[in-house]
Design a protein around this motif. Structure first.
Motif, PDB file in Angstrom:
ATOM      1  N   PRO A   1      35.591  42.688  78.594  1.00  0.00           N
ATOM      2  CA  PRO A   1      37.073  43.270  79.069  1.00  0.00           C
ATOM      3  C   PRO A   1      37.562  44.493  78.305  1.00  0.00           C
ATOM      4  O   PRO A   1      38.306  45.484  78.829  1.00  0.00           O
ATOM      5  N   LEU A   2      37.150  44.569  76.990  1.00  0.00           N
ATOM      6  CA  LEU A   2      37.687  45.536  76.278  1.00  0.00           C
ATOM      7  C   LEU A   2      36.893  46.862  76.298  1.00  0.00           C
ATOM      8  O   LEU A   2      37.151  47.990  75.725  1.00  0.00           O
ATOM      9  N   GLU A   3      35.643  46.720  76.726  1.00  0.00           N
ATOM     10  CA  GLU A   3      34.939  47.974  77.134  1.00  0.00           C
ATOM     11  C   GLU A   3      34.357  48.458  75.624  1.00  0.00           C
ATOM     12  O   GLU A   3      34.393  49.551  75.514  1.00  0.00           O
ATOM     13  N   ILE A   4      34.409  47.695  74.698  1.00  0.00           N
ATOM     14  CA  ILE A   4      34.364  48.125  73.250  1.00  0.00           C
ATOM     15  C   ILE A   4      32.970  48.492  73.012  1.00  0.00           C
ATOM     16  O   ILE A   4      32.528  49.272  71.852  1.00  0.00           O
ATOM     17  N   ARG A   5      31.813  47.936  73.543  1.00  0.00           N
ATOM     18  CA  ARG A   5      30.354  48.050  73.069  1.00  0.00           C
ATOM     19  C   ARG A   5      30.029  49.345  73.966  1.00  0.00           C
ATOM     20  O   ARG A   5      30.074  49.590  75.165  1.00  0.00           O
ATOM     21  N   LYS A   6      29.490  50.244  73.158  1.00  0.00           N
ATOM     22  CA  LYS A   6      28.883  51.489  73.548  1.00  0.00           C
ATOM     23  C   LYS A   6      27.663  51.487  73.046  1.00  0.00           C
ATOM     24  O   LYS A   6      26.988  51.170  72.088  1.00  0.00           O
ATOM     25  N   PRO A   7      26.696  52.268  74.026  1.00  0.00           N
ATOM     26  CA  PRO A   7      25.327  52.468  73.439  1.00  0.00           C
ATOM     27  C   PRO A   7      25.476  53.680  72.056  1.00  0.00           C
ATOM     28  O   PRO A   7      26.579  54.435  72.150  1.00  0.00           O
ATOM     29  N   LEU A   8      24.709  53.717  71.031  1.00  0.00           N
ATOM     30  CA  LEU A   8      24.829  54.456  70.144  1.00  0.00           C
ATOM     31  C   LEU A   8      24.930  56.038  70.350  1.00  0.00           C
ATOM     32  O   LEU A   8      25.643  56.718  69.699  1.00  0.00           O
ATOM     33  N   ARG A   9      24.117  56.633  71.371  1.00  0.00           N
ATOM     34  CA  ARG A   9      24.172  57.749  71.941  1.00  0.00           C
ATOM     35  C   ARG A   9      25.610  58.240  72.236  1.00  0.00           C
ATOM     36  O   ARG A   9      26.076  59.377  72.355  1.00  0.00           O
ATOM     37  N   HIS A  10      26.430  57.464  72.660  1.00  0.00           N
ATOM     38  CA  HIS A  10      27.990  57.774  72.999  1.00  0.00           C
ATOM     39  C   HIS A  10      28.898  57.584  71.913  1.00  0.00           C
ATOM     40  O   HIS A  10      30.001  58.002  71.942  1.00  0.00           O
ATOM     41  N   LEU A  11      28.289  57.279  70.651  1.00  0.00           N
ATOM     42  CA  LEU A  11      29.089  57.402  69.231  1.00  0.00           C
ATOM     43  C   LEU A  11      28.666  58.617  68.420  1.00  0.00           C
ATOM     44  O   LEU A  11      29.098  58.426  67.510  1.00  0.00           O
ATOM     45  N   GLY A  12      27.975  59.335  68.985  1.00  0.00           N
ATOM     46  CA  GLY A  12      27.720  60.603  68.264  1.00  0.00           C
ATOM     47  C   GLY A  12      26.525  60.479  67.293  1.00  0.00           C
ATOM     48  O   GLY A  12      26.294  61.208  66.461  1.00  0.00           O
ATOM     49  N   VAL A  13      25.650  59.431  67.758  1.00  0.00           N
ATOM     50  CA  VAL A  13      24.453  59.156  66.933  1.00  0.00           C
ATOM     51  C   VAL A  13      23.305  59.986  67.898  1.00  0.00           C
ATOM     52  O   VAL A  13      23.209  59.695  69.112  1.00  0.00           O
ATOM     53  N   ALA A  14      22.937  60.720  67.117  1.00  0.00           N
ATOM     54  CA  ALA A  14      21.681  61.551  67.651  1.00  0.00           C
ATOM     55  C   ALA A  14      20.382  60.669  67.325  1.00  0.00           C
ATOM     56  O   ALA A  14      20.346  60.190  66.300  1.00  0.00           O
TER      57      ALA A  14
END
Length: 134
Positions: A84-97
């Motif tokens: 529900p927090l929607e905290i989990r993101k793929p690394l590519r969405h966190l600025g990781v190339a």
């Protein structure tokens, strides 16, 4: 400040592990807040540690009120809490190339907190894990 100090002491005593080693690397290379970096890889690190931490996972699952025991129940409980927090993101969405993944794997394995992981990760295994969540 005292509360933050006590939390720091607790983390120092607990030893942390691979999820924090990876989280440190992601945060250092991208500026991603540490908790978000941890959430990105937590489920995969739990699964990686399953062969060496089955009983701990069962205890954590029970503590989290999960139905069932073991690693799958623990991961399900983590998803229920964090979803529900929607905290989990793929690394590519966190600025990781993608080209950063080998360096992140190297940094995570070399981080002193990773030595406390229930299972010793190799750089190649961490790279596989990071690629999975990329």
């Amino acid at each position: 400040m005292f509360g933050a100090h006590l939390a720091g002491q607790a983390l120092t005593i607990s030893g942390l592990g691979l999820v924090h080693g990876i989280g440190h690397a992601i945060t250092a290379h991208t500026g991603t807040p540490h908790g978000i970096a941890l959430a990105a890889v937590l489920e995969e690190v739990i699964a990686f540690n399953a062969p060496a931490a089955a009983e701990a996972h069962s205890q954590a699952a029970r503590a989290l009120g999960a139905e069932g025991d073991g690693t799958a129940a623990m991961i399900a409980a983590v998803r229920e809490l964090s979803g529900p927090l929607e905290i989990r993101k793929p690394l590519r969405h966190l600025g990781v190339a993608r080209e950063m993944l080998p360096e992140l794997a190297r940094a995570a394995v070399q981080d002193p907190v990773t030595r406390n992981n229930p299972r010793t990760p190799t750089e190649a295994k961490v790279l596989d894990l990071l690629t999975e969540v990329y």
